[in-house]
Structures are given as C-alpha cells and as structure tokens.
Design an enzyme around this catalytic site. Structure first.
Site, PDB file in Angstrom:
ATOM      1  N   TYR A 135      -6.559 -20.104 -19.324  1.00 37.42           N
ATOM      2  CA  TYR A 135      -5.368 -19.280 -19.514  1.00 37.42           C
ATOM      3  C   TYR A 135      -4.337 -19.487 -18.404  1.00 37.42           C
ATOM      4  O   TYR A 135      -3.148 -19.294 -18.622  1.00 37.42           O
ATOM      5  CB  TYR A 135      -5.747 -17.796 -19.511  1.00 37.42           C
ATOM      6  CG  TYR A 135      -6.184 -17.229 -20.836  1.00 37.42           C
ATOM      7  CD1 TYR A 135      -7.274 -17.749 -21.516  1.00 37.42           C
ATOM      8  CD2 TYR A 135      -5.515 -16.145 -21.392  1.00 37.42           C
ATOM      9  CE1 TYR A 135      -7.690 -17.212 -22.719  1.00 37.42           C
ATOM     10  CE2 TYR A 135      -5.926 -15.592 -22.600  1.00 37.42           C
ATOM     11  CZ  TYR A 135      -7.010 -16.129 -23.248  1.00 37.42           C
ATOM     12  OH  TYR A 135      -7.406 -15.585 -24.439  1.00 37.42           O
ATOM     13  N   LYS A 195     -20.539 -22.973 -20.771  1.00 31.59           N
ATOM     14  CA  LYS A 195     -20.638 -24.208 -21.557  1.00 31.59           C
ATOM     15  C   LYS A 195     -20.938 -25.331 -20.566  1.00 31.59           C
ATOM     16  O   LYS A 195     -20.260 -26.361 -20.512  1.00 31.59           O
ATOM     17  CB  LYS A 195     -19.328 -24.423 -22.344  1.00 31.59           C
ATOM     18  CG  LYS A 195     -19.364 -25.535 -23.368  1.00 31.59           C
ATOM     19  CD  LYS A 195     -20.164 -25.215 -24.626  1.00 31.59           C
ATOM     20  CE  LYS A 195     -20.349 -26.458 -25.482  1.00 31.59           C
ATOM     21  NZ  LYS A 195     -21.178 -26.237 -26.681  1.00 31.59           N
ATOM     22  N   ASP A 227     -21.865 -21.131 -27.538  1.00 32.39           N
ATOM     23  CA  ASP A 227     -22.080 -21.251 -28.990  1.00 32.39           C
ATOM     24  C   ASP A 227     -23.327 -20.476 -29.407  1.00 32.39           C
ATOM     25  O   ASP A 227     -23.335 -19.749 -30.398  1.00 32.39           O
ATOM     26  CB  ASP A 227     -22.124 -22.726 -29.440  1.00 32.39           C
ATOM     27  CG  ASP A 227     -22.942 -23.625 -28.523  1.00 32.39           C
ATOM     28  OD1 ASP A 227     -23.416 -23.161 -27.465  1.00 32.39           O
ATOM     29  OD2 ASP A 227     -23.106 -24.822 -28.868  1.00 32.39           O
ATOM     30  N   ASP A 251     -12.689 -13.579 -24.479  1.00 30.50           N
ATOM     31  CA  ASP A 251     -11.729 -13.168 -25.503  1.00 30.50           C
ATOM     32  C   ASP A 251     -12.373 -13.262 -26.879  1.00 30.50           C
ATOM     33  O   ASP A 251     -12.337 -12.317 -27.675  1.00 30.50           O
ATOM     34  CB  ASP A 251     -10.498 -14.077 -25.421  1.00 30.50           C
ATOM     35  CG  ASP A 251      -9.442 -13.741 -26.457  1.00 30.50           C
ATOM     36  OD1 ASP A 251      -9.187 -12.538 -26.665  1.00 30.50           O
ATOM     37  OD2 ASP A 251      -8.876 -14.675 -27.058  1.00 30.50           O
ATOM     38  N   ASP A 255     -14.000 -10.006 -29.452  1.00 29.27           N
ATOM     39  CA  ASP A 255     -13.570  -9.727 -30.834  1.00 29.27           C
ATOM     40  C   ASP A 255     -14.777  -9.755 -31.769  1.00 29.27           C
ATOM     41  O   ASP A 255     -14.908  -8.918 -32.664  1.00 29.27           O
ATOM     42  CB  ASP A 255     -12.551 -10.779 -31.328  1.00 29.27           C
ATOM     43  CG  ASP A 255     -11.099 -10.299 -31.249  1.00 29.27           C
ATOM     44  OD1 ASP A 255     -10.748  -9.664 -30.244  1.00 29.27           O
ATOM     45  OD2 ASP A 255     -10.327 -10.567 -32.202  1.00 29.27           O
TER      46      ASP A 255
HETATM   47  C1  IPM Z   1      -6.585  -9.933 -25.730  1.00 28.04           C
HETATM   48  C2  IPM Z   1      -5.530 -10.809 -26.385  1.00 28.04           C
HETATM   49  C3  IPM Z   1      -4.769 -11.572 -25.323  1.00 28.04           C
HETATM   50  C4  IPM Z   1      -5.741 -12.528 -24.659  1.00 28.04           C
HETATM   51  C5  IPM Z   1      -3.523 -12.343 -25.779  1.00 28.04           C
HETATM   52  C6  IPM Z   1      -2.589 -11.504 -26.585  1.00 28.04           C
HETATM   53  C7  IPM Z   1      -2.795 -12.914 -24.608  1.00 28.04           C
HETATM   54  O1  IPM Z   1      -6.102 -11.642 -27.337  1.00 28.04           O
HETATM   55  O2  IPM Z   1      -6.216  -9.066 -24.916  1.00 28.04           O
HETATM   56  O3  IPM Z   1      -7.759 -10.075 -26.042  1.00 28.04           O
HETATM   57  O4  IPM Z   1      -5.990 -13.632 -25.163  1.00 28.04           O
HETATM   58  O5  IPM Z   1      -6.255 -12.158 -23.618  1.00 28.04           O
HETATM   59 MN    MN Z   2      -8.177 -11.164 -27.758  1.00 26.90          MN
END
Ligand code: IPM
Ligand code: MN
Ligand code: NAD
Length: 361
Positions: A135, A195, A227, A251, A255
């Site tokens: 990032y 990884k 993975d 990240d 999710d």
């Molecule tokens: C998160 C989001 C952010 C990230 C983006 C919007 C920059 O996906 O907060 O998880 O990738 O960190």
């Molecule tokens: Mn995210």
C-alpha cells in the site's frame, strides 16, 4: 473529549449518523465536530483530505469515520481519489495497528452463509498492519511506452516492502492482544499469515515475527500461508484466536471473516497508533449500490464507536453498554436486509439506530 466525525461518502453519512445518535444518549461529556472527507471533500474543496480535515483529526481525542469512495471518482488521478483520504489519515497519524474483531453474535448464527456449528461462539481477532506493505511502498506508477507505437502505459508497478521495526511493533501488538485475551479464557495463540514461500517481504515478516515471539513464551505462535489461511477461515474458523498479517492480506482476510459474523455490516474496526490515538470505522466501504436507500446496517459503525470509547476515551463501561444494547436489539429480532432471515423483523438504518438508543435507555 473531542471526537472528529468524518462521515465521508455513500452509506458513510447514513451509518455515522446512527453512531452519533447512540453516542449522544450516553451522557458523557463528548464534543463532536464534523468535517468533509473523501469524495464529498473533493467535490466541495477540491481534495479528498483537506488540510482542515486532517488538522481536526490530528487534534481530536478520537476519530469516528464512515467510509469513502464512489465509482464516479475512478478516473481521477490517484492522489485525488477518495480512498487516498483514509490512507492519508492512517499514514499521517501513524495508525499502524488495525483491530478487526470477528465475533458472531448468537442471534446471527443463522445469518451467515456458513453452517451454524462452524461459527456459533466464534470470537477471533484479526490484526492487520495498516501503514506499510504494498500500500505504501515506493516506487509505484506506470511506465509509458516511448517508441510511440503503444499509446499509454506499457506496465504498472507497486512495491511491497516492510522494515524490521514495522513488523516488530505489529507483532508486539498481536502477542499482547493474545495475552490479554488469554487472561479472559482464549487459547493464547497468534497465527501469523504470510506468503514466505514466494515473497521475500513475507519471509522477512515470518522471521521477525518468530523472533518477537520468543519474548512471549506463554503464547503459541504458528505460521500459515495466506492462501491456506483464506481456506481455513471458512473451513474451521474457530481454530484461530489472534491472526496477525500485513496490510493487503489483512484487508482481504478481514472482508472474508466478516461473513463469519453474519454480514460485513457487523464488523467494526479500530486503528491505533503508538500513543493509542485511534480512528474507528466499520470494515466495509461506502456501498454505492445501496447508498441513499436507508437500508445499510449501522451496527458495525455503532460497534466501532464502542471500541472508540474503550480504547481511546477510557469509557469501558459505556462501551459495554453499547455492545449489550446491540445484542438486545438483535434478540428482539430486528434486522437490516443484510442480516435478515425468516422469522425476523426487517428494519432500515435509522430504525436500527433508534432501537439501539431505546435499548440503551
Ligand atoms: C479498508 C478499505 C481500504 C483499504 C481502501 C478503501 C483504501 O478497503 O479499510 O479495508 O484497502 O484499506
Ligand atoms: Mn477493505
Ligand atoms: P463495500 O464494502 O462498500 O460493499 C461491498 C458489498 O457489501 C456491497 O454489496 C454493499 O452493499 C455491502 N455492504 C457494505 N457495507 C454494508 C452495510 N453496512 N450494510 C449492508 N450492506 C453493506 O465495498 P465495494 O463495493 O468494493 O467498494 C465501494 C467503495 O467503497 C469503493 O470506492 C471502495 O474503494 C470504498 N471502500 C472504502 C472503505 C473505507 O472507507 N475504509 C473500505 C472499503 C471500500
């Protein structure tokens, strides 16, 4: 106690309004100041993270953040895109430690796409490093063709990198969190996700985490490739206690883990710096597909506000009250569409917020 309130874009404004409603009935001496961020700030002031917003965030005791982004900004130069606002806040304030607790409330066991027995009682903590990795690695960019034959870019690149101190400090955060959780009954295990089989950056990560781990003989440490971790999270999520990983893997895995809690609308987060200043936001984004409809789930944001009270404002009792109110509302059967299941009552964003306020009273 001063809170910078940054609602942002899309459902950000809708869900933050509910969290503010909840904070306002707590009878704490909280002062809030709201500012534009993301696409909303770009539209009004020409920049996603205006100096005035950054200054407010720097000076506040804590930041409550909604979400930023919309498809309509996808063609802007990268520094002007809404997402740069949240990245800029994280980097500027040094918010390197991102806590994303995936807890499945008993009332939502049926809302997940996984079998109930896999997630019932689930309580894991994902710790994502937030200010390094691909990032923020330099150089980045696109190389443009020079022979005039191919107009535009020929290739694009981003650089993955971590320094030793960056890995050490997030590893300490993870081991200390595991130790704290162990004192209240958890297993006392850190799973470091990497990884290392392919990437130098993550062999280094693994080596440094192992070294730090020697200082925590009471905590078990294991290593897992990302993975495999993605697979194990849905196969046997309760095998995890604390997961620590880099910015990008964290990240993605967070999710994924949100679905273990019933919905991404249930996963709060806290991003802390070395001084325990923090930014609190749901793990999800601005959800342009449902923005403006009044149907977004505000609970991840309300639970993020509870984390804010606990971590940055020293108000653990108030945080407990909010979490109890959320459980009470779920027990009443109220559900936004993302967590709806047969036999429950469908409500919108503000009805959900109102119900939490009522449960608090
Ligand atoms: C998160 C989001 C952010 C990230 C983006 C919007 C920059 O996906 O907060 O998880 O990738 O960190
Ligand atoms: Mn995210
Ligand atoms: P998203 O998290 O916004 O949405 C993904 C899916 O989850 C959508 O179907 C959405 O409707 C649903 N969803 C998300 N939050 C919900 C909630 N509270 N209640 C009910 N459903 C919810 O991810 P995306 O669609 O990939 O990204 C949309 C925009 O948000 C992009 O511009 C992205 O960059 C941005 N984003 C911002 C942040 C942030 O501000 N920290 C985080 C993630 C994505």
């Amino acid at each position: 106690m001063k809170i910078a309130v940054l609602p942002g874009d899309g459902i950000g404004t809708e869900i933050v309004a509910e969290a503010v409603k909840v904070l306002n009935v707590l009878d704490l001496k909280l002062e809030t100041e709201t500012a534009l961020v993301g696409g909303a700030a770009f539209d009004a002031l020409g920049h996603p993270l205006p100096d005035s917003t950054l200054k407010l965030a720097q000076e506040a005791d804590a930041i409550l953040f909604g979400a930023v982004g919309d498809w309509k900004y996808d063609t802007l130069d990268r520094p002007l895109r809404p997402e740069q606002a949240i990245l800029g806040l994280r980097k500027n304030l040094g918010l390197f430690a991102n806590f994303r607790p995936a807890i499945c409330y008993e009332q939502l066991v049926g809302a997940s796409s996984l079998k109930p027995e896999l997630i019932s009682g689930l309580d894991i903590l994902i710790i994502r490093e937030l200010t390094g990795d691909i990032y923020f690695g330099q150089p980045r960019g696109r190389r443009v063709a020079t022979d005039g034959h191919f107009p535009g870019a020929e290739e694009a690149f981003d650089t993955m990198r971590y320094s030793k101190p960056e890995i050490e400090r997030i590893a300490h955060v993870a081991f200390q969190a595991a130790r704290k959780r162990k004192s209240s009954g958890s297993e006392g295990r850190v799973t470091s996700v990497d990884k290392a089989n392919v990437l130098e950056t993550f062999q280094f990560w693994k080596d440094v985490v192992s070294e730090v781990g020697k200082e925590y003989p009471d905590i078990a440490l294991d290593h897992m490739y990302v993975d495999n971790a993605a697979m194990q999270l849905v196969k046997e999520p309760k095998r995890f206690d604390v997961v620590v990983t880099g910015n990008m893997f964290g990240d993605i895995l967070s999710d994924e883990a949100s679905m273990l809690t019933g919905s991404i609308g249930m996963l709060p987060s806290a991003s802390l710096n070395a001084k325990n200043q923090g930014l609190y936001e749901p793990s999800h984004g601005s959800a342009p597909d449902i923005a403006g409809q009044g149907v977004a789930n505000p609970l991840a944001t309300i639970l993020s506000a509870a984390m804010m009270l606990r971590f940055s404002l020293n108000q653990a009792a108030a945080a407990d009250r909010i979490e109890a109110a959320v459980k009470a509302v779920l027990a009443q059967g109220l559900r936004t569409p993302d967590i709806y299941s047969a036999g429950t009552t469908r409500v919108g964003t503000s009805q959900m917020g109102d119900a939490v306020v009522k449960a608090l009273a």
